[in-house]
Design an enzyme around this catalytic site. Structure first.
Site, PDB file in Angstrom:
ATOM      1  N   LYS A 109      93.848  22.856 -93.188  1.00  7.57           N
ATOM      2  CA  LYS A 109      94.133  22.368 -91.818  1.00  7.57           C
ATOM      3  C   LYS A 109      94.533  20.890 -91.817  1.00  7.57           C
ATOM      4  O   LYS A 109      93.866  20.039 -91.225  1.00  7.57           O
ATOM      5  CB  LYS A 109      92.951  22.585 -90.890  1.00  7.57           C
ATOM      6  CG  LYS A 109      92.549  24.049 -90.717  1.00  7.57           C
ATOM      7  CD  LYS A 109      91.488  24.211 -89.639  1.00  7.57           C
ATOM      8  CE  LYS A 109      91.051  25.637 -89.441  1.00  7.57           C
ATOM      9  NZ  LYS A 109      90.202  26.172 -90.516  1.00  7.57           N
ATOM     10  N   ILE A 113      98.853  11.826 -90.392  1.00  2.00           N
ATOM     11  CA  ILE A 113     100.243  11.351 -90.468  1.00  2.00           C
ATOM     12  C   ILE A 113     100.863  11.836 -91.786  1.00  2.00           C
ATOM     13  O   ILE A 113     100.151  12.135 -92.749  1.00  2.00           O
ATOM     14  CB  ILE A 113     100.335   9.803 -90.377  1.00  2.00           C
ATOM     15  CG1 ILE A 113      99.586   9.139 -91.533  1.00  2.00           C
ATOM     16  CG2 ILE A 113      99.850   9.301 -89.020  1.00  2.00           C
ATOM     17  CD1 ILE A 113      99.902   7.660 -91.712  1.00  2.00           C
ATOM     18  N   GLY A 114     102.170  11.914 -91.784  1.00  2.00           N
ATOM     19  CA  GLY A 114     102.889  12.467 -92.933  1.00  2.00           C
ATOM     20  C   GLY A 114     102.514  11.848 -94.261  1.00  2.00           C
ATOM     21  O   GLY A 114     102.278  12.546 -95.260  1.00  2.00           O
ATOM     22  N   TYR A 239      84.775  36.531 -81.868  1.00  2.00           N
ATOM     23  CA  TYR A 239      85.393  37.609 -82.650  1.00  2.00           C
ATOM     24  C   TYR A 239      86.076  38.652 -81.781  1.00  2.00           C
ATOM     25  O   TYR A 239      85.668  38.912 -80.653  1.00  2.00           O
ATOM     26  CB  TYR A 239      84.322  38.333 -83.479  1.00  2.00           C
ATOM     27  CG  TYR A 239      83.741  37.502 -84.611  1.00  2.00           C
ATOM     28  CD1 TYR A 239      84.547  37.073 -85.666  1.00  2.00           C
ATOM     29  CD2 TYR A 239      82.385  37.177 -84.635  1.00  2.00           C
ATOM     30  CE1 TYR A 239      84.012  36.333 -86.706  1.00  2.00           C
ATOM     31  CE2 TYR A 239      81.841  36.435 -85.674  1.00  2.00           C
ATOM     32  CZ  TYR A 239      82.661  36.014 -86.711  1.00  2.00           C
ATOM     33  OH  TYR A 239      82.131  35.279 -87.737  1.00  2.00           O
TER      34      TYR A 239
HETATM   35  O1  S5P Z   1      90.947  29.477 -85.225  1.00  2.00           O
HETATM   36  C1  S5P Z   1      90.470  29.601 -86.348  1.00  2.00           C
HETATM   37  C2  S5P Z   1      91.194  29.268 -87.483  1.00  2.00           C
HETATM   38  C3  S5P Z   1      90.604  29.452 -88.732  1.00  2.00           C
HETATM   39  S1  S5P Z   1      91.584  29.149 -90.126  1.00  2.00           S
HETATM   40  N1  S5P Z   1      89.219  30.116 -86.491  1.00  2.00           N
HETATM   41  C4  S5P Z   1      88.631  30.306 -87.719  1.00  2.00           C
HETATM   42  O2  S5P Z   1      87.519  30.811 -87.782  1.00  2.00           O
HETATM   43  N2  S5P Z   1      89.303  29.923 -88.861  1.00  2.00           N
HETATM   44  C5  S5P Z   1      88.706  30.071 -90.215  1.00  2.00           C
HETATM   45  O3  S5P Z   1      88.524  31.452 -90.452  1.00  2.00           O
HETATM   46  C6  S5P Z   1      87.335  29.418 -90.408  1.00  2.00           C
HETATM   47  O4  S5P Z   1      87.472  28.111 -90.944  1.00  2.00           O
HETATM   48  C7  S5P Z   1      86.660  30.342 -91.387  1.00  2.00           C
HETATM   49  O5  S5P Z   1      87.006  29.980 -92.715  1.00  2.00           O
HETATM   50  C8  S5P Z   1      87.263  31.701 -91.093  1.00  2.00           C
HETATM   51  C9  S5P Z   1      86.432  32.590 -90.189  1.00  2.00           C
HETATM   52  O6  S5P Z   1      85.236  32.946 -90.792  1.00  2.00           O
HETATM   53  P1  S5P Z   1      84.287  34.095 -90.212  1.00  2.00           P
HETATM   54  O7  S5P Z   1      83.140  34.106 -91.142  1.00  2.00           O
HETATM   55  O8  S5P Z   1      83.899  33.711 -88.811  1.00  2.00           O
HETATM   56  O9  S5P Z   1      85.105  35.376 -90.254  1.00  2.00           O
END
Ligand code: S5P
Length: 286
Positions: A109, A113-114, A239
Site C-alpha cells: 500500500k 511522494i514519488g 466481510y
Molecule cells: O480494503 C482492504 C484492502 C486490503 S489489501 N481491506 C483489507 O482487509 N485488505 C487486506 O486484506 C488486509 O491488509 C489483510 O491483509 C487482508 C484481509 O485479511 P482478513 O484476515 O480480514 O481476510
C-alpha cells in the site's frame, strides 16, 4: 458485460503480460483465490505455501502439513510483519511460487511522494520489486505515485510486474470512496501498461464508463474482506461472502483469516476455492 467473459478469453486479448499470466494460472488451477498470508515468521509463511513439516502451534493442528500452493492463484504478503525476515525468506518464497505456479502480491500500500515510493519499492531491506509480481498503491497523494512506480518497472529488468490501485477499503468508515474511487479509475486508465486493476469491493470501470466499452481496457478486481462464516472483526474489518463479492464483480478473492486461522487451512482454502470458482462459472453461464 465483461464479467461474463472467461479468464481464458480475457487472457487471449489482455494488453498486460502479467494479467495474461494470471488469467492463465486461474484457468489452469481453477481458482480465483488469493491467500492473504498474514503470518509473522518465515517458517509459517513458507509452510502455509508449501508442505513443510510444521511444529508451530498455528499450523500444528492441521493434522498433516499445510500446503496451499495448489489451491491459490496469488499469495499475498505483508513482508514487513515477518519478524525474522532475511532475503532468504523471499528467495524461498519465489521458489515455491514457481513450483506451484502462483504469483506473489506484496500488500505494501504505497502512499507517499514519488521519490520516496521508488526507494521503498526498489531498495531498502525488503527489495520488493525483486520478488513481488504485484504491488498496490493508494492515489491519495495523486497521480505521481503511479508514474513513479511505473518508472521503476520500466527501468528494471523484470517484465512481469503489475500495480493495483487501492480504490476502496473494507474497513468501517473508510474514506476511500466517491471522488477518491473515481480518481483511482481515471488514473488507472492513464497507466494501463502497468496498472492491471484495483483492490475494490466491486466492479469499478462500469461505474465511470458509459455504455461503450473502452477498447483494450480490462481491469482486474481483487476483493478483500471475504469470509464464509464471519461478518467482521473487533477492529473494523467488514466481510462479505465469496458469492456476494463475485456477484459484485470481483475477479480474485483475497482471503486471510478465513483460511489461515482455522484448524485446517488446506480444507478452508479448498472451500473458498470451490465457492469462488462456482460463482465464477455461474457468472459465465448467467
Ligand atoms: O480494503 C482492504 C484492502 C486490503 S489489501 N481491506 C483489507 O482487509 N485488505 C487486506 O486484506 C488486509 O491488509 C489483510 O491483509 C487482508 C484481509 O485479511 P482478513 O484476515 O480480514 O481476510
Amino acid at each position: 458485460s465483461r464479467s461474463s467473459v472467461s479468464h481464458g478469453e480475457r487472457a487471449k486479448c489482455h494488453p498486460n503480460a502479467l494479467a495474461r499470466r494470471l488469467f492463465a494460472i486461474a484457468e489452469t488451477k481453477q481458482t480465483n483465490i488469493t491467500v492473504s498470508a498474514d503470518l509473522t515468521t518465515t517458517r509459517e509463511l513458507l509452510s502455509i505455501a508449501e508442505a513443510l513439516p510444521s511444529t508451530l502451534p498455528l499450523l500444528a493442528n492441521s493434522g498433516s502439513f499445510a500446503a496451499l500452493g495448489p489451491y491459490i492463484a496469488v499469495f499475498k504478503t505483508h513482508i514487513d510483519i515477518i519478524s525474522d525476515f532475511t532475503s532468504d525468506t523471499t528467495d524461498q518464497l519465489q521458489r515455491v511460487a514457481e513450483k506451484h505456479n502462483f504469483l506473489i502480491f506484496e500488500d505494501r500500500k504505497y502512499i507517499d511522494i514519488g521519490n520516496t515510493v521508488q526507494k521503498q519499492y526498489r531498495g531498502g531491506a525488503l527489495r520488493i520489486y525483486d520478488w513481488a509480481h504485484i504491488i498496490n498503491a493508494s492515489v491519495l497523494a495523486g497521480e505521481g505515485i503511479i508514474d513513479a512506480l511505473s518508472q521503476t518497472i520500466e527501468n528494471g529488468e523484470e517484465r512481469d510486474r503489475g500495480i493495483l490501485i487501492l480504490a476502496e477499503m473494507t474497513s468501517k468508515g473508510s474514506l476511500a470512496t466517491g471522488e477518491y474511487t473515481k480518481a483511482s479509475v481515471e488514473i488507472a486508465r492513464k497507466h494501463k501498461e502497468h496498472v492491471i486493476g484495483f483492490v475494490a469491493t466491486r466492479q469499478l470501470s462500469a461505474d465511470t464508463r458509459s455504455d461503450e466499452a473502452v477498447p483494450g481496457e480490462d481491469f482486474l478486481i481483487f476483493t478483500t474482506g471475504i469470509s464464509i462464516s464471519s461478518k467482521g472483526d473487533a477492529l473494523g474489518q467488514q466481510y462479505q461472502s465469496p458469492a456476494s463479492a463475485m456477484e459484485r464483480g470481483a475477479d480474485f478473492l483475497i482471503v486471510g483469516r478465513g483460511i489461515y486461522s482455522g484448524s485446517d487451512p488446506v480444507a478452508s482454502a479448498k472451500a473458498y476455492r470451490d465457492a469462488g470458482w462456482k460463482a465464477y462459472l455461474s457468472r459465465l453461464e448467467g
